[in-house]
Design a protein around this motif. Sequence first.
Motif, short mmCIF file in Angstrom:
data_model
loop_
_atom_site.label_atom_id
_atom_site.label_comp_id
_atom_site.label_asym_id
_atom_site.label_seq_id
_atom_site.Cartn_x
_atom_site.Cartn_y
_atom_site.Cartn_z
N VAL A 176 -9.34 -0.68 -10.22
CA VAL A 176 -9.12 0.47 -9.35
C VAL A 176 -8.32 1.51 -10.13
O VAL A 176 -7.21 1.25 -10.59
CB VAL A 176 -8.36 0.06 -8.07
N ALA A 177 -8.89 2.70 -10.26
CA ALA A 177 -8.20 3.80 -10.93
C ALA A 177 -6.96 4.20 -10.13
O ALA A 177 -6.94 4.08 -8.90
CB ALA A 177 -9.15 5.00 -11.07
N PRO A 178 -5.92 4.68 -10.82
CA PRO A 178 -4.67 5.03 -10.12
C PRO A 178 -4.86 5.98 -8.94
O PRO A 178 -4.26 5.78 -7.88
CB PRO A 178 -3.82 5.66 -11.22
N ALA A 179 -5.69 7.01 -9.08
CA ALA A 179 -5.89 7.96 -7.98
C ALA A 179 -6.57 7.28 -6.79
O ALA A 179 -6.25 7.59 -5.62
CB ALA A 179 -6.71 9.16 -8.44
N VAL A 180 -7.49 6.37 -7.06
CA VAL A 180 -8.17 5.64 -5.99
C VAL A 180 -7.18 4.70 -5.31
O VAL A 180 -7.13 4.61 -4.08
CB VAL A 180 -9.39 4.87 -6.54
N LEU A 181 -6.39 4.01 -6.12
CA LEU A 181 -5.39 3.09 -5.57
C LEU A 181 -4.40 3.84 -4.67
O LEU A 181 -4.08 3.38 -3.57
CB LEU A 181 -4.65 2.37 -6.70
N ASP A 182 -3.93 4.99 -5.12
CA ASP A 182 -3.01 5.79 -4.30
C ASP A 182 -3.66 6.18 -2.97
O ASP A 182 -3.03 6.07 -1.91
CB ASP A 182 -2.57 7.06 -5.05
N GLU B 113 -6.45 -3.44 7.72
CA GLU B 113 -6.49 -4.79 7.14
C GLU B 113 -6.27 -4.78 5.64
O GLU B 113 -5.83 -5.77 5.06
CB GLU B 113 -7.82 -5.48 7.47
N CYS B 114 -6.55 -3.67 4.98
CA CYS B 114 -6.47 -3.61 3.51
C CYS B 114 -5.33 -2.75 2.98
O CYS B 114 -4.90 -2.95 1.84
CB CYS B 114 -7.79 -3.11 2.93
N VAL B 115 -4.85 -1.79 3.75
CA VAL B 115 -3.85 -0.85 3.25
C VAL B 115 -2.61 -1.56 2.70
O VAL B 115 -2.07 -1.17 1.66
CB VAL B 115 -3.47 0.18 4.35
N GLY B 116 -2.16 -2.61 3.36
CA GLY B 116 -0.98 -3.33 2.89
C GLY B 116 -1.17 -3.92 1.50
O GLY B 116 -0.24 -3.90 0.67
N VAL B 117 -2.37 -4.44 1.23
CA VAL B 117 -2.66 -5.00 -0.10
C VAL B 117 -2.62 -3.89 -1.14
O VAL B 117 -2.03 -4.05 -2.22
CB VAL B 117 -4.03 -5.71 -0.11
N TRP B 118 -3.25 -2.76 -0.84
CA TRP B 118 -3.26 -1.65 -1.80
C TRP B 118 -1.85 -1.14 -2.07
O TRP B 118 -1.50 -0.84 -3.21
CB TRP B 118 -4.15 -0.51 -1.31
N ARG B 119 -1.01 -1.05 -1.03
CA ARG B 119 0.38 -0.62 -1.22
C ARG B 119 1.13 -1.60 -2.11
O ARG B 119 1.88 -1.20 -3.00
CB ARG B 119 1.09 -0.48 0.12
N MET B 120 0.94 -2.89 -1.83
CA MET B 120 1.61 -3.91 -2.62
C MET B 120 1.20 -3.82 -4.10
O MET B 120 2.04 -3.89 -4.99
CB MET B 120 1.26 -5.30 -2.05
N ARG B 121 -0.09 -3.64 -4.35
CA ARG B 121 -0.57 -3.56 -5.74
C ARG B 121 -0.11 -2.26 -6.41
O ARG B 121 0.23 -2.26 -7.58
CB ARG B 121 -2.09 -3.69 -5.79
N ARG B 122 -0.08 -1.16 -5.66
CA ARG B 122 0.41 0.10 -6.23
C ARG B 122 1.86 -0.04 -6.66
O ARG B 122 2.23 0.35 -7.77
CB ARG B 122 0.26 1.23 -5.21
N ASP B 123 2.68 -0.65 -5.81
CA ASP B 123 4.09 -0.85 -6.14
C ASP B 123 4.24 -1.82 -7.32
O ASP B 123 5.08 -1.62 -8.19
CB ASP B 123 4.85 -1.37 -4.93
N GLN B 124 3.44 -2.87 -7.32
CA GLN B 124 3.47 -3.85 -8.40
C GLN B 124 3.15 -3.19 -9.75
O GLN B 124 3.85 -3.41 -10.74
CB GLN B 124 2.48 -4.97 -8.11
N ILE B 125 2.11 -2.37 -9.78
CA ILE B 125 1.70 -1.72 -11.03
C ILE B 125 2.75 -0.69 -11.46
O ILE B 125 2.99 -0.52 -12.66
CB ILE B 125 0.31 -1.08 -10.86
N ALA B 126 3.41 -0.04 -10.50
CA ALA B 126 4.48 0.90 -10.86
C ALA B 126 5.62 0.16 -11.56
O ALA B 126 6.21 0.68 -12.51
CB ALA B 126 4.99 1.61 -9.61
#
Length: 185
Positions: A23-29, A55-68
């Motif tokens: 997932v590209a950073p802009a897509v992940l955001d 159902e998915c937003v929480g996972v994306w937020r968690m991964r965005r924070d993890q990658i940061a």
Amino acid sequence: MGMIQDPWTSRTAAAAGLELEQVAPAVLDALADGDLDAARAAAALEITPYLAGPECVGVWRMRRDQIARSPADAAWVTRLVIDLVSGKVVGRAGYHGPPDDAGMVEIGYSIDPVRRRRGYARGALVILLETANRHPEVAVVRASVRPDNLPSRRLLDQYGFRAVGEQWDDEDGLETILEVSATGS
């Protein structure tokens, strides 16, 4: 051996026509913000509303924070599951992160409910297992499943996963922990 950033695929019949794309950073955001239009525009892919939904937003937020916090995790974590025939994004799948000190990776996958029962979860699981098996630092693949998620449990059982315990997840409640040895270690 580092994790590849290219799309993950398999030549196995169960995963034919699927790829797991980072997932590209802009897509992940955009997905973490629940912004479907921005995610579609940034990805130039037909992303389903499910992937930007509650159902998915929480996972994306968690991964965005993890990658940061740890940019090197980006190649390992949740990817888009793409049906190459239709060009549609049908779900998400990946690891929770790189292998831990014991060589364990935990997998996660979720297919859009309107696209379930078509083999996408099986294909994603096959790709995840093959990818783990290509990396000698991976010794064990783990999955955690709610006891009432019988389709996922049956699928994992077919690939040799065995129950090793239980855990409480604040989001999903009680989960059964399953593991299988990686063949590449």
